[in-house]
Design a protein around this motif. Structure first.
Motif, PDB file in Angstrom:
ATOM      1  N   LYS A  69       0.816  -1.210   0.000  1.00 37.41           N
ATOM      2  CA  LYS A  69       0.000   0.000   0.000  1.00 37.41           C
ATOM      3  C   LYS A  69       0.853   1.265   0.000  1.00 37.41           C
ATOM      4  O   LYS A  69       0.321   2.368   0.089  1.00 37.41           O
ATOM      5  CB  LYS A  69      -0.915   0.005   1.232  1.00 37.41           C
ATOM      6  CG  LYS A  69      -1.823  -1.211   1.353  1.00 37.41           C
ATOM      7  CD  LYS A  69      -2.702  -1.393   0.120  1.00 37.41           C
ATOM      8  CE  LYS A  69      -3.619  -2.609   0.273  1.00 37.41           C
ATOM      9  NZ  LYS A  69      -4.369  -2.892  -0.968  1.00 37.41           N
ATOM     10  N   VAL A  70       2.177   1.123  -0.073  1.00 38.11           N
ATOM     11  CA  VAL A  70       3.060   2.282  -0.030  1.00 38.11           C
ATOM     12  C   VAL A  70       3.498   2.687  -1.431  1.00 38.11           C
ATOM     13  O   VAL A  70       3.344   3.824  -1.857  1.00 38.11           O
ATOM     14  CB  VAL A  70       4.295   2.007   0.859  1.00 38.11           C
ATOM     15  CG1 VAL A  70       5.271   3.172   0.780  1.00 38.11           C
ATOM     16  CG2 VAL A  70       3.862   1.778   2.300  1.00 38.11           C
ATOM     17  N   CYS A  71       4.046   1.751  -2.186  1.00 41.92           N
ATOM     18  CA  CYS A  71       4.684   2.102  -3.458  1.00 41.92           C
ATOM     19  C   CYS A  71       3.723   2.125  -4.646  1.00 41.92           C
ATOM     20  O   CYS A  71       4.145   2.352  -5.774  1.00 41.92           O
ATOM     21  CB  CYS A  71       5.839   1.152  -3.729  1.00 41.92           C
ATOM     22  SG  CYS A  71       7.279   1.538  -2.696  1.00 41.92           S
ATOM     23  N   ASN A  77       6.569  11.643  -2.660  1.00 43.28           N
ATOM     24  CA  ASN A  77       5.908  12.864  -3.128  1.00 43.28           C
ATOM     25  C   ASN A  77       6.798  13.643  -4.104  1.00 43.28           C
ATOM     26  O   ASN A  77       6.847  14.867  -4.079  1.00 43.28           O
ATOM     27  CB  ASN A  77       5.513  13.755  -1.938  1.00 43.28           C
ATOM     28  CG  ASN A  77       4.502  14.820  -2.328  1.00 43.28           C
ATOM     29  OD1 ASN A  77       3.654  14.584  -3.196  1.00 43.28           O
ATOM     30  ND2 ASN A  77       4.581  15.976  -1.706  1.00 43.28           N
ATOM     31  N   GLU A  78       7.473  12.916  -4.965  1.00 42.60           N
ATOM     32  CA  GLU A  78       8.386  13.555  -5.907  1.00 42.60           C
ATOM     33  C   GLU A  78       7.641  14.299  -7.017  1.00 42.60           C
ATOM     34  O   GLU A  78       8.064  15.373  -7.453  1.00 42.60           O
ATOM     35  CB  GLU A  78       9.324  12.502  -6.510  1.00 42.60           C
ATOM     36  CG  GLU A  78      10.323  11.940  -5.519  1.00 42.60           C
ATOM     37  CD  GLU A  78      11.247  10.903  -6.116  1.00 42.60           C
ATOM     38  OE1 GLU A  78      12.361  10.736  -5.600  1.00 42.60           O
ATOM     39  OE2 GLU A  78      10.856  10.242  -7.092  1.00 42.60           O
ATOM     40  N   GLU A  79       6.537  13.715  -7.465  1.00 41.53           N
ATOM     41  CA  GLU A  79       5.864  14.299  -8.615  1.00 41.53           C
ATOM     42  C   GLU A  79       5.229  15.647  -8.299  1.00 41.53           C
ATOM     43  O   GLU A  79       5.119  16.512  -9.177  1.00 41.53           O
ATOM     44  CB  GLU A  79       4.858  13.297  -9.177  1.00 41.53           C
ATOM     45  CG  GLU A  79       5.585  12.130  -9.855  1.00 41.53           C
ATOM     46  CD  GLU A  79       4.684  10.966 -10.212  1.00 41.53           C
ATOM     47  OE1 GLU A  79       3.463  11.180 -10.290  1.00 41.53           O
ATOM     48  OE2 GLU A  79       5.206   9.857 -10.421  1.00 41.53           O
ATOM     49  N   VAL A  88      13.222  16.919  -9.592  1.00 42.83           N
ATOM     50  CA  VAL A  88      12.583  17.143  -8.288  1.00 42.83           C
ATOM     51  C   VAL A  88      13.352  18.246  -7.572  1.00 42.83           C
ATOM     52  O   VAL A  88      14.555  18.133  -7.345  1.00 42.83           O
ATOM     53  CB  VAL A  88      12.575  15.852  -7.439  1.00 42.83           C
ATOM     54  CG1 VAL A  88      11.890  16.110  -6.093  1.00 42.83           C
ATOM     55  CG2 VAL A  88      11.881  14.714  -8.194  1.00 42.83           C
ATOM     56  N   HIS A  89      12.642  19.300  -7.202  1.00 45.81           N
ATOM     57  CA  HIS A  89      13.262  20.422  -6.482  1.00 45.81           C
ATOM     58  C   HIS A  89      12.584  20.531  -5.113  1.00 45.81           C
ATOM     59  O   HIS A  89      11.656  21.301  -4.922  1.00 45.81           O
ATOM     60  CB  HIS A  89      13.101  21.722  -7.273  1.00 45.81           C
ATOM     61  CG  HIS A  89      13.988  22.817  -6.789  1.00 45.81           C
ATOM     62  ND1 HIS A  89      14.064  24.057  -7.403  1.00 45.81           N
ATOM     63  CD2 HIS A  89      14.862  22.879  -5.737  1.00 45.81           C
ATOM     64  CE1 HIS A  89      14.923  24.817  -6.758  1.00 45.81           C
ATOM     65  NE2 HIS A  89      15.416  24.125  -5.742  1.00 45.81           N
ATOM     66  N   ARG A 112      10.544   4.010  -6.805  1.00 43.63           N
ATOM     67  CA  ARG A 112      10.039   4.468  -8.104  1.00 43.63           C
ATOM     68  C   ARG A 112       9.619   3.290  -8.981  1.00 43.63           C
ATOM     69  O   ARG A 112       9.514   3.418 -10.198  1.00 43.63           O
ATOM     70  CB  ARG A 112      11.119   5.284  -8.838  1.00 43.63           C
ATOM     71  CG  ARG A 112      11.481   6.584  -8.151  1.00 43.63           C
ATOM     72  CD  ARG A 112      12.368   7.487  -9.004  1.00 43.63           C
ATOM     73  NE  ARG A 112      12.905   8.528  -8.139  1.00 43.63           N
ATOM     74  CZ  ARG A 112      14.194   8.750  -7.936  1.00 43.63           C
ATOM     75  NH1 ARG A 112      15.092   8.009  -8.553  1.00 43.63           N
ATOM     76  NH2 ARG A 112      14.590   9.720  -7.127  1.00 43.63           N
ATOM     77  N   LYS A 113       9.331   2.156  -8.371  1.00 47.38           N
ATOM     78  CA  LYS A 113       9.025   0.953  -9.138  1.00 47.38           C
ATOM     79  C   LYS A 113       7.750   1.094  -9.958  1.00 47.38           C
ATOM     80  O   LYS A 113       7.554   0.365 -10.929  1.00 47.38           O
ATOM     81  CB  LYS A 113       8.933  -0.260  -8.210  1.00 47.38           C
ATOM     82  CG  LYS A 113       7.781  -0.215  -7.223  1.00 47.38           C
ATOM     83  CD  LYS A 113       7.911  -1.275  -6.152  1.00 47.38           C
ATOM     84  CE  LYS A 113       7.677  -2.649  -6.661  1.00 47.38           C
ATOM     85  NZ  LYS A 113       7.763  -3.669  -5.588  1.00 47.38           N
ATOM     86  N   ARG A 114       6.886   2.040  -9.590  1.00 45.61           N
ATOM     87  CA  ARG A 114       5.651   2.239 -10.342  1.00 45.61           C
ATOM     88  C   ARG A 114       5.929   2.767 -11.750  1.00 45.61           C
ATOM     89  O   ARG A 114       5.071   2.729 -12.622  1.00 45.61           O
ATOM     90  CB  ARG A 114       4.743   3.229  -9.603  1.00 45.61           C
ATOM     91  CG  ARG A 114       5.283   4.646  -9.638  1.00 45.61           C
ATOM     92  CD  ARG A 114       4.654   5.564  -8.622  1.00 45.61           C
ATOM     93  NE  ARG A 114       5.214   6.921  -8.732  1.00 45.61           N
ATOM     94  CZ  ARG A 114       6.387   7.285  -8.225  1.00 45.61           C
ATOM     95  NH1 ARG A 114       7.126   6.392  -7.586  1.00 45.61           N
ATOM     96  NH2 ARG A 114       6.820   8.521  -8.350  1.00 45.61           N
ATOM     97  N   LYS A 115       7.149   3.306 -11.975  1.00 47.29           N
ATOM     98  CA  LYS A 115       7.440   3.913 -13.264  1.00 47.29           C
ATOM     99  C   LYS A 115       8.745   3.471 -13.898  1.00 47.29           C
ATOM    100  O   LYS A 115       8.860   3.442 -15.118  1.00 47.29           O
ATOM    101  CB  LYS A 115       7.420   5.449 -13.124  1.00 47.29           C
ATOM    102  CG  LYS A 115       8.373   6.002 -12.092  1.00 47.29           C
ATOM    103  CD  LYS A 115       8.055   7.468 -11.749  1.00 47.29           C
ATOM    104  CE  LYS A 115       8.241   8.420 -12.890  1.00 47.29           C
ATOM    105  NZ  LYS A 115       8.092   9.836 -12.494  1.00 47.29           N
ATOM    106  N   VAL A 116       9.764   3.115 -13.094  1.00 41.54           N
ATOM    107  CA  VAL A 116      11.057   2.718 -13.670  1.00 41.54           C
ATOM    108  C   VAL A 116      10.881   1.456 -14.512  1.00 41.54           C
ATOM    109  O   VAL A 116      10.306   0.471 -14.072  1.00 41.54           O
ATOM    110  CB  VAL A 116      12.105   2.486 -12.562  1.00 41.54           C
ATOM    111  CG1 VAL A 116      13.371   1.876 -13.152  1.00 41.54           C
ATOM    112  CG2 VAL A 116      12.427   3.793 -11.857  1.00 41.54           C
ATOM    113  N   GLY A 117      11.376   1.522 -15.737  1.00 38.56           N
ATOM    114  CA  GLY A 117      11.253   0.385 -16.646  1.00 38.56           C
ATOM    115  C   GLY A 117       9.930   0.305 -17.360  1.00 38.56           C
ATOM    116  O   GLY A 117       9.723  -0.581 -18.187  1.00 38.56           O
ATOM    117  N   CYS A 118       9.037   1.242 -17.069  1.00 42.64           N
ATOM    118  CA  CYS A 118       7.706   1.252 -17.684  1.00 42.64           C
ATOM    119  C   CYS A 118       7.670   2.257 -18.835  1.00 42.64           C
ATOM    120  O   CYS A 118       8.424   3.229 -18.868  1.00 42.64           O
ATOM    121  CB  CYS A 118       6.641   1.615 -16.654  1.00 42.64           C
ATOM    122  SG  CYS A 118       6.547   0.458 -15.256  1.00 42.64           S
TER     123      CYS A 118
END
Length: 261
Positions: A69-71, A77-79, A88-89, A112-118
Motif C-alpha cells: 500500500k506504499v509504493c 511525493n516527488e511528482e 525534483v526540487h 520508483r518501481k511504479r514507473k522505472v522500466g515502464c
C-alpha cells in the motif's frame, strides 16, 4: 560489444524460466512482473545461492508486492515537487535530476518501481534539456543529483554531454551520481567511463550495497577504478527483513565497504 552490454542484453525479464528452475509456480510471479517490471542480468543472477536468500529477495518478484500500500503511489511525493518533467526540487539548494528510465536490475524495494522500466517513464533529449535549463535559471541550486533509473546506463557520450552542460552552469558547485551499477553490473565501470567522469570534479558517486554477498571481486574492482580517479564513494543501505536486518550481517557489510573504499 562490451561485456556489460552483453550481460544487459542477456538479462532475464520473465520470471517463468527462473521459477521453474527453482520449482516455483510462475503464475503469481508473472502477474507481479506485469505490474512491476523484472530484470536480472546474468552477473547479479550468479550471486543467488538459493530461493529466498538476500540476493533473491532483492531481485525476484514476490506476490506480496501487489499487496503493498506504499509504493502504488508516489511514496516520496516527488511528482508534486517536479517543476519540470523528471526533475525534483525539494530543497532550495539542490535538485534530483532523473536522466534514465531503466536499471541493470530492477530492485523489488524501489520507491520508483511504479514507473522505472515502464513505458510511461519518458526520458528524452527534450526532458534533459528542460531540466538543464531549469537548473541554469535558478542560481540557488548548487548541488545536482543525477538519478533514474540508473544514470550510468546512459552511453559514455551521453553522460559526457550532460555533465559538461551542467558543469558549464556557474552556480552548480557539486554533481552527484546515484547508481547501483557497481553492485548489480560492475562491468559497466569501464576505463572509458571513468575517464569521462574524472573530468567533472567535484563529482561524487553514491551507490547501494545492501548485503555482504554483493561485495564481489568484480564490485571491488569497479569501486577501485572510481576511487583511484578521486571520486568519493558513498553508500546507502536499505534495511530489509531477511536481507540485512541482523547486526552481524550489517557489521560485515560495513567492514567490507570500508575495505573497498
Amino acid at each position: 560489444m562490451d561485456l556489460w552490454h552483453k550481460l544487459l542484453q542477456d538479462s532475464i525479464t520473465d520470471p517463468t524460466k527462473l521459477a521453474r528452475k527453482f520449482g516455483l509456480d510462475p503464475a503469481p510471479l508473472r502477474e507481479v512482473a506485469e505490474r512491476y517490471p523484472m530484470r536480472i542480468n546474468p552477473y547479479y543472477l550468479s550471486l543467488i545461492r538459493e530461493v529466498g536468500d538476500p540476493i533473491w529477495k532483492q531481485a525476484m518478484p514476490d506476490a506480496l508486492e501487489l499487496q503493498d500500500k506504499v509504493c502504488h503511489v508516489d511514496p516520496l511525493n516527488e511528482e508534486d515537487q517536479s517543476p519540470v518533467p523528471n526533475l525534483v526540487h525539494r530543497y532550495p539548494d539542490r535538485v534530483l535530476f532523473i536522466i534514465s528510465s531503466t536499471c541493470a536490475m530492477y530492485c523489488r524495494f524501489c520507491t520508483r518501481k511504479r514507473k522505472v522500466g515502464c513505458a510511461d517513464m519518458a526520458i528524452s533529449k527534450d526532458t534533459i534539456s528542460g531540466g538543464i535549463n531549469y537548473i541554469s535559471q535558478h542560481p540557488e541550486i548548487r548541488d545536482v543529483i543525477l538519478s533514474g533509473g540508473d544514470p550510468l546506463l546512459r552511453s559514455d557520450e551521453s553522460l559526457d554531454n550532460i555533465l559538461s552542460r551542467l558543469r558549464a552552469i556557474p552556480h552548480v558547485e557539486i554533481i552527484r551520481i546515484g547508481t547501483r551499477i557497481p553492485v548489480v553490473l560492475p562491468q559497466r565501470i569501464t576505463a572509458n567511463l571513468v575517464r569521462v567522469l574524472k573530468r567533472y570534479h567535484p563529482l561524487y558517486l553514491n551507490t547501494h550495497f545492501n548485503h555482504p554477498d554483493e561485495i564481489t571481486p568484480q564490485a571491488a574492482a569497479a569501486c577501485a577504478r572510481l576511487a583511484n580517479v578521486g571520486i568519493p564513494l558513498g553508500n546507502q543501505t536499505v534495511l530489509m527483513r531477511g536481507v540485512n536486518d541482523d547486526p552481524l550481517v550489517m557489521r560485515s557489510l560495513m567492514q567490507k565497504l570500508l575495505k573497498i573504499r
